[in-house]
Design a protein around this motif. Structure first.
Motif, PDB file in Angstrom:
ATOM      1  N   PHE A   3      55.897  19.899  52.183  1.00  0.00           N
ATOM      2  CA  PHE A   3      55.771  19.283  50.852  1.00  0.00           C
ATOM      3  C   PHE A   3      55.701  20.365  49.786  1.00  0.00           C
ATOM      4  CE2 PHE A   3      51.223  19.964  49.804  1.00  0.00           C
ATOM      5  CZ  PHE A   3      50.748  20.423  51.032  1.00  0.00           C
ATOM      6  N   LYS A  61      34.932  36.961  55.448  1.00  0.00           N
ATOM      7  CA  LYS A  61      35.539  35.672  55.088  1.00  0.00           C
ATOM      8  C   LYS A  61      35.093  34.591  56.076  1.00  0.00           C
ATOM      9  CE  LYS A  61      39.718  37.337  52.662  1.00  0.00           C
ATOM     10  NZ  LYS A  61      41.197  37.360  52.641  1.00  0.00           N
ATOM     11  N   ASN A  95      42.729  39.318  48.636  1.00  0.00           N
ATOM     12  CA  ASN A  95      41.944  38.418  47.765  1.00  0.00           C
ATOM     13  C   ASN A  95      40.899  37.694  48.606  1.00  0.00           C
ATOM     14  OD1 ASN A  95      44.156  36.920  49.044  1.00  0.00           O
ATOM     15  ND2 ASN A  95      43.368  35.166  47.902  1.00  0.00           N
ATOM     16  N   GLY A 144      40.942  36.131  57.612  1.00  0.00           N
ATOM     17  CA  GLY A 144      41.090  37.559  57.890  1.00  0.00           C
ATOM     18  C   GLY A 144      39.793  38.319  57.669  1.00  0.00           C
ATOM     19  N   VAL A 157      54.104  20.682  46.081  1.00  0.00           N
ATOM     20  CA  VAL A 157      53.057  19.839  45.508  1.00  0.00           C
ATOM     21  C   VAL A 157      53.459  19.107  44.226  1.00  0.00           C
ATOM     22  CG1 VAL A 157      51.873  21.728  44.272  1.00  0.00           C
ATOM     23  CG2 VAL A 157      50.608  19.684  44.998  1.00  0.00           C
ATOM     24  N   GLY A 162      40.836  30.848  51.180  1.00  0.00           N
ATOM     25  CA  GLY A 162      41.699  30.968  50.003  1.00  0.00           C
ATOM     26  C   GLY A 162      41.633  29.726  49.128  1.00  0.00           C
ATOM     27  N   ALA A 163      42.468  29.751  48.087  1.00  0.00           N
ATOM     28  CA  ALA A 163      42.432  28.684  47.087  1.00  0.00           C
ATOM     29  C   ALA A 163      42.662  27.316  47.717  1.00  0.00           C
ATOM     30  CB  ALA A 163      43.492  28.964  46.026  1.00  0.00           C
ATOM     31  N   VAL A 164      43.650  27.202  48.577  1.00  0.00           N
ATOM     32  CA  VAL A 164      43.984  25.918  49.210  1.00  0.00           C
ATOM     33  C   VAL A 164      43.110  25.669  50.439  1.00  0.00           C
ATOM     34  CG1 VAL A 164      45.804  24.604  50.373  1.00  0.00           C
ATOM     35  CG2 VAL A 164      46.376  25.980  48.358  1.00  0.00           C
ATOM     36  N   ASN A 167      49.184  27.000  56.600  1.00  0.00           N
ATOM     37  CA  ASN A 167      49.301  27.860  55.422  1.00  0.00           C
ATOM     38  C   ASN A 167      49.968  29.190  55.714  1.00  0.00           C
ATOM     39  OD1 ASN A 167      48.065  26.376  53.344  1.00  0.00           O
ATOM     40  ND2 ASN A 167      46.008  27.000  53.967  1.00  0.00           N
ATOM     41  N   TYR A 202      56.314  35.612  54.312  1.00  0.00           N
ATOM     42  CA  TYR A 202      57.000  35.726  53.016  1.00  0.00           C
ATOM     43  C   TYR A 202      57.646  37.091  52.798  1.00  0.00           C
ATOM     44  CZ  TYR A 202      54.777  31.293  51.658  1.00  0.00           C
ATOM     45  OH  TYR A 202      54.364  29.982  51.588  1.00  0.00           O
ATOM     46  N   CYS A 248      52.334  23.400  54.544  1.00  0.00           N
ATOM     47  CA  CYS A 248      52.091  23.759  53.147  1.00  0.00           C
ATOM     48  C   CYS A 248      52.696  25.107  52.798  1.00  0.00           C
ATOM     49  CB  CYS A 248      50.571  23.761  52.928  1.00  0.00           C
ATOM     50  SG  CYS A 248      50.072  24.292  51.297  1.00  0.00           S
ATOM     51  N   GLY A 249      52.532  26.092  53.682  1.00  0.00           N
ATOM     52  CA  GLY A 249      53.040  27.427  53.387  1.00  0.00           C
ATOM     53  C   GLY A 249      53.092  28.265  54.638  1.00  0.00           C
ATOM     54  N   HIS A 306      41.707  36.137  62.430  1.00  0.00           N
ATOM     55  CA  HIS A 306      43.055  36.217  63.021  1.00  0.00           C
ATOM     56  C   HIS A 306      43.462  37.649  63.370  1.00  0.00           C
ATOM     57  CE1 HIS A 306      45.160  37.646  59.362  1.00  0.00           C
ATOM     58  NE2 HIS A 306      44.462  36.781  58.669  1.00  0.00           N
TER      59      HIS A 306
HETATM   60  N1  LIG Z   1      53.596  23.572  49.399  1.00  0.00           N
HETATM   61  C1  LIG Z   1      53.021  23.740  48.232  1.00  0.00           C
HETATM   62  O1  LIG Z   1      53.283  23.025  47.263  1.00  0.00           O
HETATM   63  C2  LIG Z   1      52.002  24.837  48.077  1.00  0.00           C
HETATM   64  C3  LIG Z   1      51.161  24.916  46.949  1.00  0.00           C
HETATM   65  C4  LIG Z   1      50.196  25.916  46.901  1.00  0.00           C
HETATM   66  C5  LIG Z   1      50.088  26.847  47.940  1.00  0.00           C
HETATM   67  N2  LIG Z   1      50.947  26.751  48.992  1.00  0.00           N
HETATM   68  C6  LIG Z   1      50.839  27.686  50.124  1.00  0.00           C
HETATM   69  O2  LIG Z   1      49.518  27.605  50.630  1.00  0.00           O
HETATM   70  C7  LIG Z   1      49.185  28.842  51.258  1.00  0.00           C
HETATM   71  C8  LIG Z   1      47.845  29.325  50.708  1.00  0.00           C
HETATM   72  O3  LIG Z   1      48.006  29.586  49.319  1.00  0.00           O
HETATM   73  P1  LIG Z   1      46.742  29.974  48.413  1.00  0.00           P
HETATM   74  O4  LIG Z   1      47.196  29.910  47.008  1.00  0.00           O
HETATM   75  O5  LIG Z   1      45.575  29.211  48.853  1.00  0.00           O
HETATM   76  O6  LIG Z   1      46.544  31.520  48.778  1.00  0.00           O
HETATM   77  P2  LIG Z   1      45.216  32.209  49.278  1.00  0.00           P
HETATM   78  O7  LIG Z   1      44.830  31.615  50.577  1.00  0.00           O
HETATM   79  O8  LIG Z   1      44.213  32.200  48.174  1.00  0.00           O
HETATM   80  O9  LIG Z   1      45.699  33.712  49.479  1.00  0.00           O
HETATM   81  C9  LIG Z   1      46.635  34.021  50.475  1.00  0.00           C
HETATM   82  C10 LIG Z   1      45.921  34.286  51.806  1.00  0.00           C
HETATM   83  O10 LIG Z   1      46.866  34.245  52.839  1.00  0.00           O
HETATM   84  C11 LIG Z   1      46.388  34.991  53.922  1.00  0.00           C
HETATM   85  N3  LIG Z   1      47.433  35.879  54.422  1.00  0.00           N
HETATM   86  C12 LIG Z   1      48.177  36.750  53.710  1.00  0.00           C
HETATM   87  N4  LIG Z   1      48.998  37.400  54.534  1.00  0.00           N
HETATM   88  C13 LIG Z   1      48.749  36.930  55.778  1.00  0.00           C
HETATM   89  C14 LIG Z   1      49.268  37.213  57.070  1.00  0.00           C
HETATM   90  N5  LIG Z   1      50.239  38.129  57.233  1.00  0.00           N
HETATM   91  N6  LIG Z   1      48.793  36.525  58.133  1.00  0.00           N
HETATM   92  C15 LIG Z   1      47.828  35.600  57.977  1.00  0.00           C
HETATM   93  N7  LIG Z   1      47.280  35.301  56.768  1.00  0.00           N
HETATM   94  C16 LIG Z   1      47.742  35.963  55.705  1.00  0.00           C
HETATM   95  C17 LIG Z   1      45.224  35.831  53.418  1.00  0.00           C
HETATM   96  O11 LIG Z   1      44.019  35.234  53.868  1.00  0.00           O
HETATM   97  P3  LIG Z   1      43.257  35.827  55.151  1.00  0.00           P
HETATM   98  O12 LIG Z   1      42.815  37.218  54.791  1.00  0.00           O
HETATM   99  O13 LIG Z   1      42.139  34.891  55.346  1.00  0.00           O
HETATM  100  O14 LIG Z   1      44.253  35.807  56.255  1.00  0.00           O
HETATM  101  C18 LIG Z   1      45.331  35.676  51.917  1.00  0.00           C
HETATM  102  O15 LIG Z   1      44.060  35.803  51.311  1.00  0.00           O
HETATM  103  C19 LIG Z   1      50.353  29.777  50.999  1.00  0.00           C
HETATM  104  O16 LIG Z   1      51.212  29.752  52.109  1.00  0.00           O
HETATM  105  C20 LIG Z   1      51.053  29.147  49.815  1.00  0.00           C
HETATM  106  O17 LIG Z   1      52.411  29.509  49.728  1.00  0.00           O
HETATM  107  C21 LIG Z   1      51.897  25.786  49.075  1.00  0.00           C
END
Ligand SMILES: NC(=O)c1ccc[n+]([C@@H]2O[C@H](COP(=O)([O-])OP(=O)(O)OC[C@H]3O[C@@H](n4cnc5c(N)ncnc54)[C@H](OP(=O)(O)O)[C@@H]3O)[C@@H](O)[C@H]2O)c1
Length: 347
Positions: free
Chosen positions: A282, A186, A333, A182, A284, A160-162, A225, A253, A247-248, A202
């Motif tokens: 944190f 990937k 995604n 997933g 960001v 993913g993005a992060v 994450n 959610y 981070c997440g 996973h």
């Molecule tokens: N703390 C902060 O400031 C901050 C800032 C940005 C992002 N974040 C957090 O960083 C994390 C990643 O964000 P991103 O923007 O990079 O999103 P992302 O990874 O591009 O997209 C979300 C990914 O999460 C995984 N996912 C979704 N539902 C899931 C589940 N039930 N079990 C396991 N994996 C699941 C999927 O990947 P797979 O198919 O590979 O499982 C999905 O592609 C998120 O938790 C987000 O809230 C936090």
């Protein structure tokens, strides 16, 4: 319906979801395109970023940010063109990063806008590798995770993005990197394109066994994450003095209640104590917004040197925002999810 000069399509929060969001939680409205006053600019959304945090804004549970009000425009980071300017610092045609939300147009007084270079090859990368997710990966891993050469780093949502950036930065720091993602496609991408040492699915029943085999020397940094069953597999493998940038928790959610099973809080706290681990959350921009330029300088250099790969999952049209966002929370995604809302230039 496509973007025009005269109408402002807006996607509003119609109701708060219970569990996973559905299309009924959103509604589309159309208003006139607003007019900028003196000191203001009219911004037209070209790219809209879709991110997991938006699920939190749909809820009115107490959090670090205010929820989106019912019947208000959904929030979101955007890359925009300045269509009209009554502001000394901006000209028609400028590219900016802003927070227009899920709509075609918005007015800004310039506060919080980030101007992009007019010759930037991929303006949408300002929402991904050079934007909020990039800063998140960089600061979360390096400032909190503090990876050392030779250590083992594990990251989930690994393509993913992060996560994709976390793993690549950890490789640049000389670490062994194990991704968790997933599905086979990937996982293959994480190893063959991103250069991770291994990546585990996973969805497989024996994730914990596979992870233990991949992390024979334990885990020194776990970039969290997703939470849930992935954390359950990681937890027993964490080493003394492990660092966990929190981070997440995307797997949680849409949860409406605590997970079934025994209360693990005492075991978690006891292990953190005995192993002297550091787990730090944190947000960001709250915690690292002032270090954006430092991050950007390093990331631009890495990109120029070909050391970082990044993948955008682009969908077309504002109508795609709702189904694509719902899919993001289901792992549909593959890369940074971005909506092209309108063309670079309107005819
Ligand atoms: N703390 C902060 O400031 C901050 C800032 C940005 C992002 N974040 C957090 O960083 C994390 C990643 O964000 P991103 O923007 O990079 O999103 P992302 O990874 O591009 O997209 C979300 C990914 O999460 C995984 N996912 C979704 N539902 C899931 C589940 N039930 N079990 C396991 N994996 C699941 C999927 O990947 P797979 O198919 O590979 O499982 C999905 O592609 C998120 O938790 C987000 O809230 C936090």
């Amino acid at each position: 319906m496509t973007q025009t000069r005269h109408a402002n399509r807006q996607i509003l929060l119609a109701s708060r979801p219970h569990g996973a969001p559905t299309t009924e939680n959103f509604k589309m409205r159309q208003t006139d395109t607003p007019k900028p006053n003196r000191g203001e600019v009219l911004l037209r959304t070209v790219f809209l970023s879709l991110d997991p945090y938006m699920r939190g804004r749909m809820s009115d549970a107490k959090s670090y940010a205010e929820p989106v009000a019912l019947n208000a425009v959904m929030v979101g980071g955007t890359v925009c063109r300045v269509e009209e300017s009554n502001h000394a610092d901006y000209q028609e045609g400028d590219w900016v990063v802003s927070f227009n939300g899920w709509q075609d147009y918005n007015i800004s007084d310039g506060v919080g806008l980030l101007k992009l270079d007019s010759d930037m090859a991929n303006p949408s990368s300002a929402l991904g590798v050079l934007g909020m997710p990039g800063l998140t990966a960089y600061m979360g891993l390096l400032d909190i995770g503090q990876p050392q050469a030779g250590e083992t780093v594990v990251v989930a949502a690994a393509t993913g993005a992060v996560g994709s950036l976390v793993g690549q930065i950890a490789k640049l720091k000389g670490c062994k990197v194990i991704g968790i993602a997933g599905g086979a496609e990937k996982c293959q991408y994480a190893v063959e394109t991103l250069g991770f040492d291994a990546c585990l699915d996973h969805h497989s029943d024996d994730l914990a066994v596979q992870l233990a085999s991949a992390c024979v020397e334990g885990i020194d940094v776990y970039f969290e994450n997703v939470g849930g069953k992935v954390f359950d597999a990681v937890f027993p493998l964490l080493n003394t003095k492990a660092r966990i940038p929190l981070c997440g928790l995307v797997s949680q959610y849409n949860a409406t209640e605590l997970p079934a099973g025994p209360d693990c809080m005492s075991a978690l706290m006891g292990t953190i104590l005995i192993k002297r681990m550091k787990m730090q959350g944190f947000i960001v921009f709250d915690d690292y917004g002032d270090r954006y330029n430092e991050f950007k300088e390093v990331m631009v250099k890495w990109l120029d040197e070909g050391k970082i790969q990044h993948k955008e999952h682009r969908v077309e049209g504002l109508d795609s925002a709702v189904p694509s966002f719902i899919g993001l929370l289901e792992g549909k995604n593959f890369g940074k999810l971005v909506v092209r809302v309108g063309p670079d230039s309107l005819a």
